[in-house]
Design an enzyme around this catalytic site. Structure first.
Site, PDB file in Angstrom:
ATOM      1  N   ASN A   1      -6.277  19.642 -44.736  1.00 43.05           N
ATOM      2  CA  ASN A   1      -6.970  19.455 -43.805  1.00 43.05           C
ATOM      3  C   ASN A   1      -6.009  19.857 -42.380  1.00 43.05           C
ATOM      4  OD1 ASN A   1      -9.398  18.881 -45.145  1.00 43.05           O
ATOM      5  ND2 ASN A   1      -8.776  16.735 -45.176  1.00 43.05           N
TER       6      ASN A   1
ATOM      7  N   ASN B   1       0.717  -1.011   0.072  1.00 41.98           N
ATOM      8  CA  ASN B   1       0.048  -0.098  -0.059  1.00 41.98           C
ATOM      9  C   ASN B   1       0.797   1.392  -0.108  1.00 41.98           C
ATOM     10  OD1 ASN B   1      -1.982  -1.872   0.078  1.00 41.98           O
ATOM     11  ND2 ASN B   1      -2.765  -1.378   2.141  1.00 41.98           N
TER      12      ASN B   1
ATOM     13  N   HIS C   1     -18.795  35.921 -29.987  1.00 42.46           N
ATOM     14  CA  HIS C   1     -19.891  35.129 -31.072  1.00 42.46           C
ATOM     15  C   HIS C   1     -19.702  34.595 -32.410  1.00 42.46           C
ATOM     16  CE1 HIS C   1     -22.166  36.396 -27.662  1.00 42.46           C
ATOM     17  NE2 HIS C   1     -21.761  37.797 -27.718  1.00 42.46           N
TER      18      HIS C   1
ATOM     19  N   SER D   1      -6.998  14.213 -48.206  1.00 43.11           N
ATOM     20  CA  SER D   1      -8.183  13.388 -48.193  1.00 43.11           C
ATOM     21  C   SER D   1      -7.569  12.244 -49.055  1.00 43.11           C
ATOM     22  CB  SER D   1      -9.227  14.168 -48.944  1.00 43.11           C
ATOM     23  OG  SER D   1     -10.302  13.436 -49.250  1.00 43.11           O
TER      24      SER D   1
ATOM     25  N   TYR E   1      -7.240   1.154   2.573  1.00 41.77           N
ATOM     26  CA  TYR E   1      -6.987   0.793   1.073  1.00 41.77           C
ATOM     27  C   TYR E   1      -7.919  -0.100   0.781  1.00 41.77           C
ATOM     28  CZ  TYR E   1      -4.785  -1.375  -2.636  1.00 41.77           C
ATOM     29  OH  TYR E   1      -4.474  -1.744  -4.098  1.00 41.77           O
TER      30      TYR E   1
END
Ligand code: ARG
Length: 510
Positions: free
Chosen positions: A306, A133, A179, A298, A338
């Site tokens: 891209n 532990n 925005h 692509s 534990y």
């Protein structure tokens, strides 16, 4: 304590690990081995085991074992010859590598078994005065702190790239958005520094997480301490920790350092996702060209380029947030001290730190190599009557109440759309104010306010986009970058020193 004979025998002599030779299993080394055979898992063996995933803490466990053994010898708990044999076995186990470990419930058990295989029952003395532990909690902290420093380094790289961008694009005007609509002109430098400042706080958060991670649980044993005269400060020192954890139960139970670290990484990833999104949008508008090395094409559309790397940077924020959520959900409501659930906690943090550090490096590279298109940006900077606020400010500075000035400019915008000029403003002023603009300002002032470059130059308040204001921000950013680089180096040096010290101590035994 009684030892039951093993149920399955397993081909091993139950007394083989009994160093005192009386066959009662009362020796440290033998007891664990015998009992482990009984509880070796059966059908759930694989389910119980974290051995494969523990590769991440293999080196950490060896360091923790070494420091513990050195301390046990110094405290007279293990004799020098035995310590030497165990340390030699650990070196051999390190050379063989994690893959060569014997089967076990976890790396701690497997390494101990491998030590006993090499040394004999006395190898079992290694686990005196500790538990898995405190051991695992120490290993995770030991490994994580190094990973946190790599993440810090990645943030410094990204900040460096943004500072360079700010330096070279100080006068590059661009549209600023709210925005997603053109709002006011700004500069690429101002935009870049906006992310640099946020990333500087991410660096701080990671360093804070490091400082709280870097304390040693070792010596807490299962949770209730140990009757052995251990020196917890010594093992903490040998392992480069800044100190020990005060309370043994806290030491083994607490995983808040994982929460804090993963939260810092999720925050970093979220910041980067915004940066990535901006670049994706700006690339789409032709404001910036992402270097070929950070783009892909692509498989069907031959014309495509891209900004995929930035989309993947953006997506890593989802992974990190999921990791933080997984971690919190795993930890929620765990009782002291534990529980095996804890074995599932580390994975969330490891995935977050790997994923986010890599995303940070990629984002840094994409920014460092991006080409900003000054001409496109200059054209776009005035789109959507983005200088409207500056015109209203000019009227207000000349004595018109700001709300009234806002009305005048709004009515000009309504009448002329994007094509507001002195004449349309003059007409709006007569309508709204009932008087001529010239009662307040001259044509030159208005024309200057309508120009995106002048508009940016006028906003020279602290933190603003005017090139002089940005120059000050660059100085601050550079100073902070240097200070954080020092903070990183200082922590790395402390770790390196501890590694060297432990190595030197181990050398004296083997
Ligand atoms: N593999 C365990 C973990 O990662 C180690 C501790 C095991 N302790 C225990 N009491 N079963 O948490």
């Amino acid at each position: 304590m009684t030892e039951e004979p093993t149920a399955n025998g397993g081909g091993n002599d139950p007394a083989a690990g009994d160093s005192n030779g009386d066959g009662d299993g009362s020796d440290d080394g033998s007891e664990g081995v015998v009992r482990r055979e009984r509880f070796s898992g059966g059908p759930a063996r694989g389910f119980l085991s974290s051995l494969a995933a523990d590769e991440r803490i293999f080196a950490a466990d060896l360091a923790v074992d070494r420091a513990h053994v050195v301390m046990l010898e110094e405290q007279g708990i293990v004799d020098e010859a035995t310590a030497g044999e165990i340390l030699a076995a650990l070196a051999d186990i390190e050379d063989a590598g994690h893959q060569a470990l014997p089967d076990g419930e976890d790396v701690h058990e497997a390494i101990e078994t491998a030590v006993i295989d090499r040394v004999g029952p006395d190898g079992g003395r290694m686990h005196t005065a500790r538990s898995r532990n405190d051991e695992v909690a120490t290993c995770i902290r030991y490994r994580l702190r190094e990973d946190l420093l790599s993440a810090v380094e990645a943030t410094l790289e990204a900040r460096g790239a943004l500072i360079e961008t700010a330096e070279s694009e100080r006068e590059t005007v661009m549209p600023g958005f709210t925005h997603l609509q053109p709002a006011q002109p700004t500069t690429v430098a101002h935009w870049a520094l906006s992310y640099e400042r946020e990333l500087a706080r991410e660096t701080d958060r990671l360093l804070d997480a490091y400082d709280r991670t870097n304390h040693s649980p070792l010596g807490a044993a299962a949770f209730a301490g140990t009757p052995f005269d251990v020196d917890r400060e010594r093992t903490a020192d040998l392992l480069g920790f800044d100190g020990t954890m005060d309370n043994a139960m806290d030491a083994v139970s607490a995983r808040d350092f994982l929460v804090e670290s993963t939260a810092a990484l999720a925050s970093l990833a979220t910041t980067l996702s915004g940066l990535a999104e901006d670049v994706v949008i700006y690339a789409n508008k032709g404001y910036v060209e992402v270097d070929d090395a950070y783009a892909s094409t692509s498989s069907i559309m031959p014309q495509k380029k891209n900004p995929d790397t930035l989309e993947l940077v953006r997506a890593r924020a989802g992974d990190a947030a999921a990791g933080l959520n997984g971690l919190l959900t795993t930890l929620k409501g765990l009782p002291r001290a534990y529980n095996r659930d804890l074995q599932r906690a580390g994975g969330h943090a490891w995935r977050a730190i790997d994923g986010v550090s890599e995303a940070t490096e990629v984002a840094a590279g994409a920014i460092a190599t991006a080409e900003w298109n000054d001409a496109v940006l200059a054209d776009a900077a005035g789109e959507g009557f983005s200088t409207a606020t500056g015109v209203a400010d000019a009227l207000a500075m000349a004595g018109v109440p700001f709300r009234t000035a806002h009305e005048v400019v709004a009515s000009a915008a309504e009448a002329a759309g994007d094509d507001v000029d002195f004449e349309t403003l003059e007409a709006a002023a007569r309508d709204t104010l009932g008087e001529s603009l010239s009662a307040y300002v001259d044509r030159e002032t208005i024309e200057s306010a309508l120009d995106p470059v002048e508009s940016v130059a006028s906003r020279d308040s602290a933190g603003g986009p005017a090139p002089e204001a940005v120059a000050e921000q660059i100085v601050t950013a550079r100073d902070d970058h240097a200070a954080d680089t020092d903070a990183l180096d200082e922590r790395r040096t402390a770790i390196d020193d501890a590694v060297a010290e432990l190595q030197a101590e181990v050398q004296t035994y083997v």
